[in-house]
Write a protein that holds these residues in place. Structure first.
Motif, PDB file in Angstrom:
ATOM      1  N   SER A 258       0.111  78.001  88.818  1.00 27.47           N
ATOM      2  CA  SER A 258       0.736  78.437  90.073  1.00 27.47           C
ATOM      3  C   SER A 258      -0.341  78.548  91.137  1.00 27.47           C
ATOM      4  O   SER A 258      -1.422  79.087  90.881  1.00 27.47           O
ATOM      5  N   ILE A 259      -0.023  78.042  92.309  1.00 27.30           N
ATOM      6  CA  ILE A 259      -0.997  78.026  93.392  1.00 27.30           C
ATOM      7  C   ILE A 259      -0.374  78.633  94.643  1.00 27.30           C
ATOM      8  O   ILE A 259       0.816  78.472  94.891  1.00 27.30           O
ATOM      9  N   ASN A 260      -1.167  79.388  95.375  1.00 25.87           N
ATOM     10  CA  ASN A 260      -0.794  79.904  96.690  1.00 25.87           C
ATOM     11  C   ASN A 260      -1.746  79.262  97.677  1.00 25.87           C
ATOM     12  O   ASN A 260      -2.938  79.132  97.401  1.00 25.87           O
ATOM     13  N   GLY A 261      -1.207  78.885  98.836  1.00 27.73           N
ATOM     14  CA  GLY A 261      -2.081  78.257  99.809  1.00 27.73           C
ATOM     15  C   GLY A 261      -1.568  78.408 101.213  1.00 27.73           C
ATOM     16  O   GLY A 261      -0.507  78.986 101.460  1.00 27.73           O
ATOM     17  N   CYS A 262      -2.363  77.881 102.127  1.00 28.14           N
ATOM     18  CA  CYS A 262      -1.993  77.929 103.528  1.00 28.14           C
ATOM     19  C   CYS A 262      -2.500  76.671 104.215  1.00 28.14           C
ATOM     20  O   CYS A 262      -3.648  76.269 104.021  1.00 28.14           O
TER      21      CYS A 262
END
Length: 135
Positions: A81-85
């Protein structure tokens, strides 16, 4: 909602590319040097769409002037799982001329680096020959 977000959510590669300035600079979360130019940036974004699954923008922040945008996202890459912007700057013509991505956690960034590394020959090919594209 920013037009780039709408294009990504629609998986409309032509619309995404149409929003990029010729002199756009793409700064990757996993590469040391930025990538200058529309062709390579569009090819990288197509590859990202191939390696991410479950991609979803979860928040959008825009400045008052309408030139700077932050699009926060979640996705899965390599089982992580990845969170990014995505940080976007648009020029006077309304085209994206600066595109920087940041991601977390490190294990997901590593998975992204590996997945994109496996795509890089195709990315180079797509950037130099627009008739060769995998979607």
């Amino acid at each position: 909602m920013h037009a780039f977000r709408q294009a990504v959510e629609a998986r409309d590669h032509a619309a995404i590319e149409g929003l990029l300035a010729e002199d756009v600079v793409f700064t990757s979360p996993v590469a040391f040097r930025p990538y200058p130019g529309k062709a390579i940036t569009a090819a990288i974004l197509r590859a990202v769409m191939r390696v991410f699954s479950d991609f979803e923008y979860v928040r959008e922040i825009n400045d008052v002037a309408g030139t700077d945008h932050a699009l926060m996202f979640t996705a899965t890459v390599g089982g992580k799982s990845i969170n990014g912007c995505d940080f976007l700057h648009v020029n006077a013509d309304g085209l994206i001329d600066d595109f920087m991505v940041m991601v977390r956690p490190l294990s997901a960034a590593t998975a992204l680096s590996e997945a994109m590394g496996a795509q890089f020959d195709q990315i180079r090919l797509e950037a130099t020959d627009p008739t060769v594209r995998l979607f």
